[in-house]
Each structure stands twice: as structure tokens, then as C-alpha cells.
Design a protein around this motif. Structure first.
Motif, mmCIF file in Angstrom:
data_model
loop_
_atom_site.group_PDB
_atom_site.id
_atom_site.type_symbol
_atom_site.label_atom_id
_atom_site.label_comp_id
_atom_site.label_asym_id
_atom_site.label_seq_id
_atom_site.Cartn_x
_atom_site.Cartn_y
_atom_site.Cartn_z
ATOM 1 N N VAL A 67 0.758 -1.206 -0.085
ATOM 2 C CA VAL A 67 0.093 -0.113 0.227
ATOM 3 C C VAL A 67 0.868 1.205 0.133
ATOM 4 O O VAL A 67 0.703 2.213 -0.651
ATOM 5 N N GLN B 92 2.661 1.813 -3.395
ATOM 6 C CA GLN B 92 1.691 2.155 -4.268
ATOM 7 C C GLN B 92 1.122 3.621 -4.046
ATOM 8 O O GLN B 92 0.557 4.251 -5.079
ATOM 9 N N ALA C 82 -1.520 3.949 -2.308
ATOM 10 C CA ALA C 82 -2.814 3.686 -2.418
ATOM 11 C C ALA C 82 -3.641 4.135 -1.476
ATOM 12 O O ALA C 82 -5.104 4.713 -1.721
ATOM 13 N N ASP C 83 -3.532 4.574 -0.303
ATOM 14 C CA ASP C 83 -4.289 5.185 0.989
ATOM 15 C C ASP C 83 -3.821 6.789 1.032
ATOM 16 O O ASP C 83 -4.097 7.057 1.953
ATOM 17 N N SER D 266 -7.479 0.435 1.844
ATOM 18 C CA SER D 266 -7.319 -0.741 0.810
ATOM 19 C C SER D 266 -7.543 -2.043 1.648
ATOM 20 O O SER D 266 -7.917 -2.879 1.189
ATOM 21 N N ARG E 241 -10.313 3.354 -6.992
ATOM 22 C CA ARG E 241 -9.055 2.819 -6.377
ATOM 23 C C ARG E 241 -8.520 1.924 -7.483
ATOM 24 O O ARG E 241 -8.795 0.907 -7.894
ATOM 25 N N LEU F 214 -2.539 -2.404 -6.995
ATOM 26 C CA LEU F 214 -2.484 -2.900 -5.556
ATOM 27 C C LEU F 214 -2.723 -3.977 -5.419
ATOM 28 O O LEU F 214 -1.973 -5.106 -4.791
#
Length: 391
Positions: free
Chosen positions: A23, A26, A28-29, A37, A89, A93
Motif C-alpha cells: 500500500v 503504491q 494507495a491510501d 485498502s 481505487r 495494488l
């Protein structure tokens, strides 16, 4: 006494620290406030394992187990939040998460197996209608509208090792050329990967392959091998051959000039036999035929994942939502497979899924402890009754 649930046991094969590092890598959050995620992954896995058919059903069912959310590291969900996450999203990921699990399978296969047999194939996912047409219509073929999932599958572990997506009109060989070749591995694939120069690259990197010649392939016979009497009902011919033309047509150049095996295999109930091609000049013809027969395992894998996980009905219609849902199905399959290996059970993956589906939030260790205590009480009761009878 605290005991983790069956769902928690499944997730143990994916350490939270590993997922958090993915995470972070990437990002991602980065703009996430509440629905992380990890929350997303747990919710989607729950949908696959329980077989829910809609976001509304997933929300109601998952939220009814709120007393288990804390131990899973998640919380209640809202279908609007999940729908937005599926659309926005990035799926990368979840692709990296699946790849981490597949790398674990690869290490296990190399540790446990003498001979490595990898199966290569693709399956089409049909996607038509409002929402889907916006991104699948332009790349449809005469037979398929949707996308393709290309998989490299380890026959020994009955699990995928590599997965890629492509549009429906992409040829299988185009994805095959991008595959990283491992030496001392036998790759099995069908005629969709017929590219003599790619076969040459496999051979150059010390990999073996088993596939099928096209019926019009121009070949020059170098030698005929004796077929053992015990195999003659199955094997018609076993020959060493070479391609007859260096330039098969136009300006194309065929770089494969080494000898190959041409093995003709009887197929009861079919007009034409199988004509196999391989660069394995040492193994018995019956073994080569058995390798190609093992290719059916990847077809069964595609059938299993489509029938038993949520691949036919999607919770979102954007390309990102579809890819994400397929990747979460793959993650669920891998975690089930790893859980079966760790538990040492001999039951089929389908039976294991049935058990997991019905006991997802039960605590097996706690149930076992309760059963043990109940049996102890029963033994004490029988002992006391026997003592009273003697008195």
C-alpha cells in the motif's frame, strides 16, 4: 479463551505488514480517510467467499458480523463507499498482492517438485450491456466482447503463478512473448501460441515446451523412433523432424532450425489425432503425451473460478471495477489453496470452500475446546452414574 475465526485463519497467509508495504509503495491510501485498502480487500474477499450477488447484499451480510470486524482489522462498510472504491481505487495494488501470493506458490513448487510443469492459457470474460459497452465494444472480436485473463499455472501446486489482463482482440501469443522464461521448466500450451521464433527463444533459455503442430506445418523427417509395444495403442508415431523452410512466407524468418519431436497421439472419438511438437528429445513419447494431457488442468481452473467465485456477475461496470473484482477472486483462490496446504487436508478445494463459506466467522479452535470440555463432562457423568449403580 480467545480464538481467531476461519476468515482470520485464511488471511494469515497474507501478513498485514506485507500488504501495508505494498500500500505504501503504491500510495494507495494517500487520499483515503476511512475506507482503507485493507478494508476494501477484506470486503471483496468476503463477497467472493460467501457468494453475495449485489452490493446491497454484501453490505447487509458483512455488517451483521460486526463483533468480528475488530479482529480482522476492519469495520462496517457502506455500499456507496465500496462502489466508489471499486471505480476509483487502482487495481495495481491488488495485482501486486496476488503476485506476492503467487510468488509464494512458486517457491513452494520449486522446493517440493523435481519436475516443473507450467501450463499457459487464457480465458475470456464476456462483458456486454450498459456500462460495459463503453470500454469493451471497440475491442471486441467476432466471438467475444469483454476482456481476456492470461494465466501461467503450476500443475503440481494446482495454482496460478502469473496473471495478466488484455483486451478481447489480443492474441494469446502476444502475451506469451512478454512472459519471463524460466530455465529447466516444461511449458505446455495450445496452438494459440504457435510462433516458431518464440519457440526458439524458449529453447535458447533452456526451457522445454510441449504444444501442437498445425496440420499444414511443413516438416522434414530426420529420423523415426521405435514406439514401445505397451504404448502403441496411444502413440501412433514418434519422429525427429526439422522445419522444411527457413522463410515460411513473405519476409518472415523462422529462427528455429534445431530438431524437434513430432508425436502423433491417438484420440478416441475424434477424426484427427493430436500432433504434438516438443523440443524434449529425451523423454518417452507417452510422457510427452501425458504432459499435454495435463493442460486440461488449467481449463478446469478457469471453470472452477468462474463457477464458485464471483466472476460472472460484477459489482461494478467500469474496467477498473471488473479487473479489481477478478484480482480479488484470484487472491481468494490463492488463500484457499495455501490454507488447504497448511492444514494438510486431502479434501477438494470445492469442499473446503463449502466448509469455509458456512463457517467463515466460526472459531475452530474455540469450537474444538468446547467439544473437548463437553466430552470430559460426559465422561465424568458416566463415571459417576457407574459409581451410583455399584452403590
Amino acid at each position: 479463551m480467545f480464538s481467531i475465526s476461519r476468515f482470520h485463519e485464511l488471511l494469515k497467509a497474507l501478513p498485514r505488514g506485507v500488504f501495508d508495504r505494498l500500500v505504501s509503495a503504491q500510495g494507495a491510501d494517500r487520499h483515503c480517510k476511512r475506507f482503507s485498502s485493507w478494508d476494501h480487500l477484506v470486503a471483496m474477499m468476503y463477497g467472493h467467499l460467501t457468494g453475495v450477488s449485489s452490493l446491497r447484499e454484501l453490505e447487509a451480510s458483512f455488517n451483521s458480523h460486526s463483533n468480528h470486524h475488530y479482529h480482522l482489522g476492519t469495520g462496517s462498510i457502506r455500499r456507496s463507499t465500496l462502489a466508489e472504491a471499486n471505480g476509483r481505487r487502482g487495481a495495481e495494488l491488488f495485482a501486486q498482492t496476488a503476485q506476492h501470493l503467487m510468488a509464494g506458490v512458486s517457491r513452494q513448487v520449486r522446493r517440493d517438485s523435481q519436475e516443473l510443469l507450467y501450463l499457459l492459457d487464457s480465458t475470456s470474460i464476456t462483458l456486454k450491456g450498459p456500462g460495459f459497452d463503453a470500454w469493451t465494444l471497440a475491442e471486441r472480436t467476432r466471438r467475444t466482447q469483454g476482456l481476456k485473463v492470461h494465466v501461467l499455472y503450476a500443475a503440481q501446486a494446482a495454482a496460478p503463478l502469473h496473471c495478466r489482463f488484455s483486451a478481447a482482440n489480443v492474441n494469446d501469443i502476444d502475451e506469451g512473448r512478454q512472459l519471463s522464461i524460466e530455465p529447466h521448466v516444461t511449458y505446455v500450451f495450445d496452438k494459440g501460441y504457435c510462433d516458431y521464433n518464440w519457440w526458439a527463444r524458449l529453447d535458447e533459455q533452456q526451457a522445454r515446451f510441449v504444444t501442437r503442430f498445425k496440420y499444414n506445418a511443413a516438416l522434414k523427417v530426420l529420423a523415426r523412433r521405435e514406439v514401445p509395444e505397451a504404448d502403441r495403442e496411444q502413440i501412433r508415431e514418434d519422429e525427429e523432424v526439422r522445419f522444411a523452410h527457413r522463410h515460411p512466407g513473405g519476409k518472415r524468418l523462422n529462427r528455429y532450425q534445431k530438431p524437434l519431436r513430432r508425436i502423433v497421439v491417438e484420440r478416441p472419438g475424434h477424426e484427427r489425432p493430436l500432433i504434438l511438437a516438443t523440443n524434449d528429445l529425451e523423454s518417452p513419447a507417452a510422457t510427452i503425451a501425458e504432459h499435454y494431457r495435463a493442460r486440461w488442468q488449467i481449463e478446469l481452473f478457469f471453470k472452477w473460478i468462474k463457477q464458485h467465485l464471483k466472476i460472472k456477475r460484477f459489482l461494478g461496470r467500469s474496467e477498473n471495477a471488473v479487473r479489481l473484482q477478478i484480482l480479488c477472486a484470484l487472491i481468494s483462490y490463492l488463500l484457499l489453496s495455501l490454507y488447504r496446504s497448511a492444514s494438510g487436508t486431502s479434501q477438494s478445494l470445492w469442499i473446503l470452500l463449502v466448509e469455509v463459506r458456512s463457517t467463515l466467522f466460526q472459531r475452530p479452535a474455540l469450537e474444538t475446546e468446547r467439544y473437548r470440555r463437553r466430552q470430559e463432562r460426559l465422561r465424568e457423568l458416566h463415571l459417576r452414574q457407574g459409581q451410583l449403580a455399584l452403590a
